[in-house]
Write an enzyme that holds these catalytic residues in place. Structure first.
Site, short mmCIF file in Angstrom:
data_model
loop_
_atom_site.label_atom_id
_atom_site.label_comp_id
_atom_site.label_asym_id
_atom_site.label_seq_id
_atom_site.Cartn_x
_atom_site.Cartn_y
_atom_site.Cartn_z
N GLU A 169 0.84 -1.19 0.00
CA GLU A 169 0.00 0.00 0.00
C GLU A 169 0.87 1.24 0.00
O GLU A 169 1.99 1.23 0.48
CB GLU A 169 -0.95 -0.03 1.20
N TYR A 234 -13.49 -1.50 0.19
CA TYR A 234 -13.99 -1.12 1.51
C TYR A 234 -13.20 0.09 1.99
O TYR A 234 -12.28 0.54 1.31
CB TYR A 234 -13.88 -2.27 2.52
#
Length: 380
Positions: A169, A234
């Site tokens: 990430e 999400y």
């Protein structure tokens, strides 16, 4: 299975009598707590014998930390094709950083349920945080990459992992192509040994989407590089953000539909949150912090405060308000209605399956509904 939404003056005995099912079954499936009170607007999953719906094959995966309750894991594994053990990081010198707690028991438990144990490889350093600088260092040094891949392969063989998931990430924009090349290199080296390579992708809706989470993620290149991808659909509602659904279906659909323009549908896993958030109000950006809450816990919170659960039709997500110690709260979470909508999207778009972040709290009704919707792809 059917879904029933609780109305005024309902009780569990009346609902069981109406559907001609044992009360104990309703209590067990929906994880009800004695004295089995209900919240207005609560969604209950009800087993019925008249369903003719055909199930479709699907891959189902769930992420879990080594500190997961053994009971929760044992209850969840029958519904999972793969268990993604979170997580293995690395240092700037190319040393693999293993989880602090032993994960061997999770691997053995997974195998006992014919669930594939998968090593999750992240850009988390020794301090437990994601680092863009670590990614940049790794992707700029081929020898470092080869060293890391060799350690990963040895660890997977020694511990009995059957695949690897790469979850980086905050990938720097300039490392967009090198990251895809790294995933391809991992697959090239590990595939001959029978290891499947997956990659987790930030939820993009266009190729030129701005932001640190998105600019280093190229859906087309990563779809070509990996055996499968997991869309992290999400965290629209998140700890420091304003109150809203964690995974609003309208936004989840946009991500999935964009992904289909870049990646074959048989490679795409749709991410599903297994949690919600409780925000104190009023929301103040930079100050307000939401509390993470389990789906079953959310319903019990509504019951204890006499709150009515509402359902947002656009987001296809439940929410409610309550007051405590003079402070008003807003809660968004997942229930069987929101899961049914996401499962229907998977079927509609022909995606490979569903992936849960994360399995640390049991939501039995959601797992049972999934098994009623899909034929779960277990190892032979």
């Amino acid at each position: 299975m059917e879904i029933y939404t609780v109305k005024p003056n309902d009780n569990i005995d009346q609902i069981a009598l109406t559907y001609k099912v044992p009360v104990d079954s309703l209590i067990y499936i929906n994880q009800m707590v004695y004295p089995y009170a209900l919240a207005l607007g609560q969604a209950l999953l009800i087993p019925t014998a008249n369903s003719a719906k055909s199930r479709v094959p699907a891959e189902t995966l769930g992420y879990a930390y080594p500190f997961i309750s053994p009971w929760v894991l044992s209850e969840s594994l029958p519904y999972l094709s793969s268990l993604y053990v979170f997580s293995y990081g690395f240092t700037e010198e190319g040393e693999l950083v293993e989880p602090v707690l032993d994960d061997a028991w999770m691997i053995e438990a997974a195998k006992g349920q014919r669930t594939r144990p998968v090593l999750t490889f992240t850009s988390i350093g020794p301090d437990g945080r994601f680092h863009s600088s670590l990614i940049h260092t790794l992707l700029g040094d081929l020898q470092l990459q080869q060293r890391i891949i060799w350690q990963l392969g040895r660890t997977m063989q020694e511990k009995g992992f059957q695949g690897i998931d790469i979850d980086f990430e905050y990938i720097p924009a300039e490392d967009r192509v090198p990251f895809a090349e790294f995933v391809a290199l991992v697959r090239h080296i590990l595939s001959p040994f029978g290891y499947r390579v997956s990659v987790a992708l930030a939820p993009k809706t266009s190729s030129d989407q701005q932001g640190l989470l998105y600019e280093g993620v190229d859906y087309r290149l990563l779809g070509e590089a990996a055996d499968q991808v997991m869309l992290m659909t999400y965290e629209w509602g998140y700890t420091y953000g304003p109150p809203m659904a964690v995974a609003p279906l309208n936004m989840v659909r946009r991500v999935a539909e964009y992904a289909l323009t870049q990646i074959p549908k048989e490679k795409i896993i749709l991410g599903i949150p297994n949690y919600g958030y409780d925000w104190p109000l009023p929301y103040v950006r930079g100050t307000t912090k939401a509390r993470t809450i389990g789906n079953v816990e959310a319903v019990q919170l509504a019951i204890s405060h006499g709150a009515a659960i509402r359902f947002d039709e656009q987001a296809q997500s439940p929410y409610f308000h309550y007051a405590q110690n003079g402070v008003r709260h807003e809660v968004w979470f997942e229930d069987v209605r929101s899961y049914r909508a996401k499962f229907a999207l998977i079927r509609e778009l022909g995606l490979k399956g569903a992936g849960y972040w994360q399995m640390m709290q049991l939501f039995r009704a959601g797992l049972i509904l999934m098994a009623d919707t899909f034929e779960i792809a277990k190892e032979v």
